[in-house]
Write an enzyme that holds these catalytic residues in place. Structure first.
Site, short mmCIF file in Angstrom:
data_model
loop_
_atom_site.label_atom_id
_atom_site.label_comp_id
_atom_site.label_asym_id
_atom_site.label_seq_id
_atom_site.Cartn_x
_atom_site.Cartn_y
_atom_site.Cartn_z
CB SER A 1 32.72 16.69 -14.07
OG SER A 1 33.83 17.22 -14.76
CG ASP B 1 31.07 20.26 -15.63
OD1 ASP B 1 30.47 19.96 -14.58
OD2 ASP B 1 32.25 19.95 -15.85
#
Length: 361
Positions: free
Chosen positions: A60, A218
């Protein structure tokens, strides 16, 4: 009798020892705008001439920081990396999107650091996720991080020279971590690593083994960040984890926002803690002689963090990349890196400075 020549010889030896380059691997956690803390950490580490970064694993915001760091090092060395990181977070600070609560821009940052739970008692992400699917936008949908990531020079990000780079994402279909490296690192893989499913449409990338499109979310759900790519024999033993999510909170969460915030921290720390537990187990077996030396890699774990600061923040500030807050997080990261260099630098290559036995005892 100690002669002046002997003194000079010893002094020269001390200088050479002090200037020996130490090699480390970096493990960069994700956490939205809180990744500006990692920006500050990297900015300070790049000033340390006798510290070499051999590999980077990131998820991320950690993936964004890792790509900027790698690109800058290939392009212009340490100063090039600092410039590239500055440019990344300038782009992040310019993102204007309701999913990032950009309406808070212009307010003074200092009160915001501790007051966003009062200003917005429910996180923008939570409200958006409950009211609107990211697929509801139809042809008008656009990932707000796209222009940020497209600005990278991927010839540099994927170059053979410089540190190895590993980017983590989560397969929606299998729930397993996928690690992208080398030429696999792209705009799509970095967007996948930062794809919060309540906010962004899943990123589809072709699986080279099957030829089918796989959807990714994610990477924090399965590797925040993944440490196992750093166990390669050619890489150094030292893994420096730059933590964004605090490991512990003494105060029991009571409000809906506090509860949701702690759930977020626990879920995005769980994969890292599992890998650290595995490292602790293997290192204990090596120390006890139950695994022959050389069969498993000895890993020294270090951590750069400011849990006190991060405990003052919440999931709200992860979605507010406004320049005032980013600057404060960068300054905090530089300060934390300074503490690490003062207290733990001498341990690199020698021992862990994170007591894994105590952590999991």
């Amino acid at each position: 009798m100690v002669t002046s020549d002997m003194r000079r010889s010893r002094s020269a030896l001390v200088v050479r020892r002090q200037s020996v380059t130490k090699r480390i691997n970096l493990a960069l956690q994700g956490g939205g705008a809180h990744g500006a803390f990692t920006w500050g950490v990297l900015d300070r580490l790049l000033e340390q001439d006798d510290l070499e970064i051999a590999a980077i694993t990131g998820t991320s915001a950690g993936a964004l920081n890792g790509a900027a760091l790698k690109s800058g090092l290939v392009q212009g060395g340490r100063e090039g990396a600092r410039d590239c990181l500055d440019q990344l977070w300038q782009r992040m600070g310019a993102v204007g999107d309701m999913r990032f609560a950009h309406w808070l821009a212009g307010l003074d940052a200092a009160p915001l650091l501790g007051a966003l739970d009062w200003i917005a008692p429910f996180s923008p992400r939570e409200m958006m996720g409950q009211m609107v699917s990211p697929y509801s936008y139809g042809p008008f949908y656009r990932n707000p991080l796209l222009p940020v990531v497209e600005a990278f020079n991927f010839a540099e990000v994927c170059a053979d020279q410089g540190p190895q780079l590993f980017i983590c994402a989560t397969s929606v279909r299998s729930g397993k971590v996928r690690v992208f490296s080398g030429d696999e690192v792209s705009t799509e893989s970095i967007l996948a690593s930062a794809c919060l499913p309540n906010l962004f449409q899943a990123i589809e990338i072709e699986d080279p083994k099957t030829g089918r499109l796989e959807a990714y979310w994610d990477g924090g759900y399965t590797g925040n960040p993944a440490l196992f790519p750093l166990y390669r024999p050619e890489l150094p033993s030292d893994v420096v984890v730059v933590s964004i999510n605090p490991l512990e909170r003494e105060v029991l969460p009571r409000t809906p926002q506090q509860i949701q915030n702690r759930i977020n921290e626990i879920s995005f720390n769980s994969s890292l803690l599992r890998e650290l537990r595995a490292i602790e187990f293997v290192q204990r077996l090596l120390a006890d002689g139950r695994i022959e030396q050389g069969h498993m890699k000895r890993v020294f774990v270090h951590r750069i963090a400011d849990d006190n600061l991060m405990r003052q923040l919440s999931v709200n500030t992860k979605l507010v990349p406004i320049p005032q807050i980013l600057a404060k997080l960068k300054a905090a990261g530089r300060a934390a890196a300074e503490v690490f260099l003062e207290q733990d630098y001498s341990a690199l290559g020698v021992r862990s400075t994170v007591d894994l036995g105590e952590m999991f005892g």
